[in-house]
Design a protein around this motif. Structure first.
Motif, mmCIF file in Angstrom:
data_model
loop_
_atom_site.group_PDB
_atom_site.id
_atom_site.type_symbol
_atom_site.label_atom_id
_atom_site.label_comp_id
_atom_site.label_asym_id
_atom_site.label_seq_id
_atom_site.Cartn_x
_atom_site.Cartn_y
_atom_site.Cartn_z
ATOM 1 N N VAL A 72 0.762 -1.601 -0.159
ATOM 2 C CA VAL A 72 -0.166 0.093 0.119
ATOM 3 C C VAL A 72 0.798 0.973 0.046
ATOM 4 O O VAL A 72 0.969 2.264 -0.814
ATOM 5 C CB VAL A 72 -0.797 -0.036 1.320
ATOM 6 C CG1 VAL A 72 -1.919 1.517 1.168
ATOM 7 C CG2 VAL A 72 -1.575 -1.490 1.501
ATOM 8 N N TYR A 73 1.792 1.029 0.839
ATOM 9 C CA TYR A 73 2.921 2.658 1.111
ATOM 10 C C TYR A 73 3.348 2.447 -0.428
ATOM 11 O O TYR A 73 4.444 3.578 -1.111
ATOM 12 C CB TYR A 73 3.390 2.355 2.057
ATOM 13 C CG TYR A 73 2.865 2.475 3.188
ATOM 14 C CD1 TYR A 73 2.995 3.200 3.782
ATOM 15 C CD2 TYR A 73 3.248 1.784 4.558
ATOM 16 C CE1 TYR A 73 2.721 4.264 4.847
ATOM 17 C CE2 TYR A 73 3.155 2.190 6.037
ATOM 18 C CZ TYR A 73 2.328 3.373 5.812
ATOM 19 O OH TYR A 73 1.918 3.189 6.896
ATOM 20 N N TYR A 104 -8.238 -0.985 10.218
ATOM 21 C CA TYR A 104 -8.441 -1.286 8.690
ATOM 22 C C TYR A 104 -8.818 0.308 7.307
ATOM 23 O O TYR A 104 -7.688 0.007 6.051
ATOM 24 C CB TYR A 104 -8.407 -3.237 8.352
ATOM 25 C CG TYR A 104 -7.406 -3.943 8.667
ATOM 26 C CD1 TYR A 104 -6.695 -3.688 8.612
ATOM 27 C CD2 TYR A 104 -7.852 -4.882 10.034
ATOM 28 C CE1 TYR A 104 -5.499 -4.539 8.395
ATOM 29 C CE2 TYR A 104 -7.048 -5.460 10.388
ATOM 30 C CZ TYR A 104 -5.637 -5.378 9.493
ATOM 31 O OH TYR A 104 -4.552 -6.477 9.890
ATOM 32 N N MET A 105 -9.788 -0.479 7.872
ATOM 33 C CA MET A 105 -10.983 0.615 6.934
ATOM 34 C C MET A 105 -9.943 2.125 7.039
ATOM 35 O O MET A 105 -9.849 2.684 5.462
ATOM 36 C CB MET A 105 -11.893 1.131 7.345
ATOM 37 C CG MET A 105 -13.405 1.690 6.357
ATOM 38 S SD MET A 105 -15.205 1.433 7.067
ATOM 39 C CE MET A 105 -15.307 0.253 7.249
ATOM 40 N N VAL A 106 -9.944 2.615 8.155
ATOM 41 C CA VAL A 106 -8.837 3.979 8.377
ATOM 42 C C VAL A 106 -7.982 4.218 7.415
ATOM 43 O O VAL A 106 -7.906 5.324 6.582
ATOM 44 C CB VAL A 106 -9.010 4.902 9.924
ATOM 45 C CG1 VAL A 106 -8.327 5.926 9.624
ATOM 46 C CG2 VAL A 106 -11.087 4.697 9.897
ATOM 47 N N CYS A 107 -7.124 3.162 7.722
ATOM 48 C CA CYS A 107 -5.614 2.797 7.162
ATOM 49 C C CYS A 107 -5.282 3.381 6.042
ATOM 50 O O CYS A 107 -4.792 3.492 5.066
ATOM 51 C CB CYS A 107 -5.061 2.456 7.809
ATOM 52 S SG CYS A 107 -4.276 2.380 9.280
ATOM 53 N N ASN A 108 -6.523 1.864 5.363
ATOM 54 C CA ASN A 108 -6.954 1.818 3.906
ATOM 55 C C ASN A 108 -6.923 2.852 3.438
ATOM 56 O O ASN A 108 -6.486 3.112 2.189
ATOM 57 C CB ASN A 108 -7.433 0.579 3.686
ATOM 58 C CG ASN A 108 -6.741 -0.627 3.911
ATOM 59 O OD1 ASN A 108 -5.687 -0.887 3.480
ATOM 60 N ND2 ASN A 108 -7.053 -1.045 4.386
ATOM 61 N N ILE A 122 -6.835 6.301 3.954
ATOM 62 C CA ILE A 122 -5.477 7.365 3.622
ATOM 63 C C ILE A 122 -4.787 7.281 2.848
ATOM 64 O O ILE A 122 -4.834 7.947 2.331
ATOM 65 C CB ILE A 122 -5.587 7.660 5.395
ATOM 66 C CG1 ILE A 122 -5.974 8.391 6.076
ATOM 67 C CG2 ILE A 122 -4.417 8.306 5.219
ATOM 68 C CD1 ILE A 122 -5.788 7.819 7.628
ATOM 69 N N LEU A 123 -4.216 5.821 2.755
ATOM 70 C CA LEU A 123 -2.986 5.735 2.140
ATOM 71 C C LEU A 123 -3.423 5.277 0.683
ATOM 72 O O LEU A 123 -3.324 4.860 -0.856
ATOM 73 C CB LEU A 123 -2.511 4.209 2.712
ATOM 74 C CG LEU A 123 -1.936 4.409 3.673
ATOM 75 C CD1 LEU A 123 -1.672 3.290 4.040
ATOM 76 C CD2 LEU A 123 -0.655 5.444 3.861
ATOM 77 N N MET A 124 -5.056 5.285 -0.099
ATOM 78 C CA MET A 124 -5.665 5.290 -1.099
ATOM 79 C C MET A 124 -5.917 6.728 -1.852
ATOM 80 O O MET A 124 -5.522 6.455 -2.928
ATOM 81 C CB MET A 124 -7.013 3.910 -1.167
ATOM 82 C CG MET A 124 -6.849 2.577 -1.103
ATOM 83 S SD MET A 124 -8.198 2.093 -1.420
ATOM 84 C CE MET A 124 -9.523 2.872 0.289
ATOM 85 N N VAL A 137 -8.850 0.400 -5.109
ATOM 86 C CA VAL A 137 -9.772 1.466 -4.808
ATOM 87 C C VAL A 137 -10.757 0.726 -4.760
ATOM 88 O O VAL A 137 -11.848 -0.267 -4.022
ATOM 89 C CB VAL A 137 -9.655 2.542 -5.189
ATOM 90 C CG1 VAL A 137 -11.006 3.390 -4.771
ATOM 91 C CG2 VAL A 137 -8.163 3.582 -4.504
ATOM 92 N N VAL A 138 -10.645 0.137 -6.161
ATOM 93 C CA VAL A 138 -12.670 -1.385 -6.407
ATOM 94 C C VAL A 138 -12.538 -1.769 -5.640
ATOM 95 O O VAL A 138 -13.228 -2.189 -5.486
ATOM 96 C CB VAL A 138 -12.552 -0.749 -7.707
ATOM 97 C CG1 VAL A 138 -13.553 -1.723 -8.577
ATOM 98 C CG2 VAL A 138 -12.327 0.478 -8.603
ATOM 99 N N GLY A 139 -11.097 -2.896 -6.256
ATOM 100 C CA GLY A 139 -11.329 -3.805 -5.070
ATOM 101 C C GLY A 139 -11.549 -3.544 -3.806
ATOM 102 O O GLY A 139 -11.836 -3.768 -2.818
ATOM 103 N N GLN A 140 -10.902 -3.085 -3.024
ATOM 104 C CA GLN A 140 -10.886 -2.682 -1.928
ATOM 105 C C GLN A 140 -12.283 -1.778 -1.181
ATOM 106 O O GLN A 140 -13.577 -2.947 -0.580
ATOM 107 C CB GLN A 140 -10.619 -1.330 -1.172
ATOM 108 C CG GLN A 140 -8.576 -1.529 -0.861
ATOM 109 C CD GLN A 140 -8.099 -2.939 -0.634
ATOM 110 O OE1 GLN A 140 -8.277 -3.003 1.069
ATOM 111 N NE2 GLN A 140 -7.280 -3.521 -1.221
#
Length: 336
Positions: free
Chosen positions: A92-93, A172-176, A178-180, A243-246
């Protein structure tokens, strides 16, 4: 193991193996050109994360389903999940690092194309270090609920009530999210630079002044800038697909074994699609892969031909030796 288990496990296993083989082929081609094309150095670092993810979301759960065995002992779930999250966060990073590299390639092309290897390695090490640090820190909290592979669930399982109630899902939702979001401003800035540069170029072409002859060094710089610019498109598409996959994963998890299986497929596909995008959008990578394949095929053909030729020569020499020895012995009998 029934037919559905075999189908689900075999698909994930073959999908993961195919993706890794394709990615390794493209990575070898980029490695050969990394001294000239600086952007390939960052894509190679991302390729390692994608290969690891295709293993842990394709091959690994495929084997778990086929064997109907978790493989890893229950006492090791916590330790294994540190590795699983480490590779996930590193991937992700990398989206932000790749987006920065695309912006740097078009905004400061002269600086970017002269980046030394040491600087590139340091930059590429940042997402790996950040992913490892985040994974180690998050696992120290009591509220964190790790996941594990379950053969009966066709994917990852956990104590979902604790996972929801104690905040792991929200974390997980918040971190993903933000990083997305982080890569998109960088891609927008890169596109803005390209559009502005194209507009200025069109104005120059319409002006009454003739352009001076282009020297070889300038041509090489323009060629590299063109290659770096073309890499912008597959990187943007891959980020959008991520993003769509998440979004799909957030709506599909914990809803039956086939939905869990679909989540594994989406995770693996997110990494599988990268080499396909590079092949489609980058003619340099495409030509490099074709050239490498031709070289390997030609070498194998030459090797087989030389091996067969040497074998035929050895056989013919043995036949001559046997024939000469037979004639000699026959003459010796006649003389005696």
């Amino acid at each position: 193991m029934d037919v559905s288990d075999a189908a689900a496990g075999l698909f994930l296993f073959v999908f993961g193996v195919t993706g890794i083989a394709l990615y390794l082929l493209i990575t070898c081609s980029m490695w050969h050109m990394a001294s000239e094309i600086v952007g390939f150095r960052f894509l190679i670092s991302q390729a390692f994360t994608d290969v690891l993810l295709m293993f842990q979301f394709g091959i690994w759960p495929g084997i778990v389903i086929l064997t109907q065995n978790e493989i890893i002992a229950e006492s090791w779930r916590w330790h294994v999940h540190i590795y699983l999250d480490f590779t996930w966060w590193a991937m992700v990073y990398h989206y932000t690092v790749i987006a920065w590299s695309r912006l740097a390639a078009v905004q400061w092309p002269n600086w970017f194309r002269t980046l030394p290897y040491g600087t590139c390695v340091t930059i590429c090490a940042l997402p790996w270090f950040a992913g490892l640090l985040q994974s180690l820190v998050e696992h120290q909290f009591d509220w964190f609920e790790p996941l594990y592979y379950s053969p009966s669930k066709y994917g990852m399982d956990s104590d979902w009530e604790r996972y929801e109630a104690r905040g792991t899902n929200a974390y997980y939702m918040v971190c993903n999210v933000i990083l997305m979001v982080l890569p998109f401003p960088l891609y927008a800035a890169a596109l803005g630079v390209l559009f502005k540069r194209q507009r200025n170029r069109n104005l120059e072409l319409r002006s009454k002044y003739t352009r001076s002859p282009v020297c070889a060094a300038s041509y090489a710089a323009q060629r590299q800038l063109s290659i770096e610019t073309r890499l912008l498109v597959p990187c943007i598409i891959n980020t959008v697909l991520f993003v769509v996959g998440q979004i799909f994963i957030s709506q599909s998890s914990k809803h039956g074994k086939w939905m869990n299986w679909a989540v594994m497929v989406v995770f693996a596909t997110n990494s599988f699609v990268n080499p396909l995008l590079y092949l489609f959008f980058s003619s340099v990578i495409r030509k490099g892969v074709i050239s490498d394949c031709r070289k390997k095929f030609s070498l194998s053909v030459i090797y087989d031909y030389e091996l067969r030729s040497s074998s035929l020569e050895q056989r013919s020499s043995l036949i001559r030796i046997n024939r000469d020895s037979t004639v000699t012995s026959h003459l010796h009998r006649i003389s005696t």
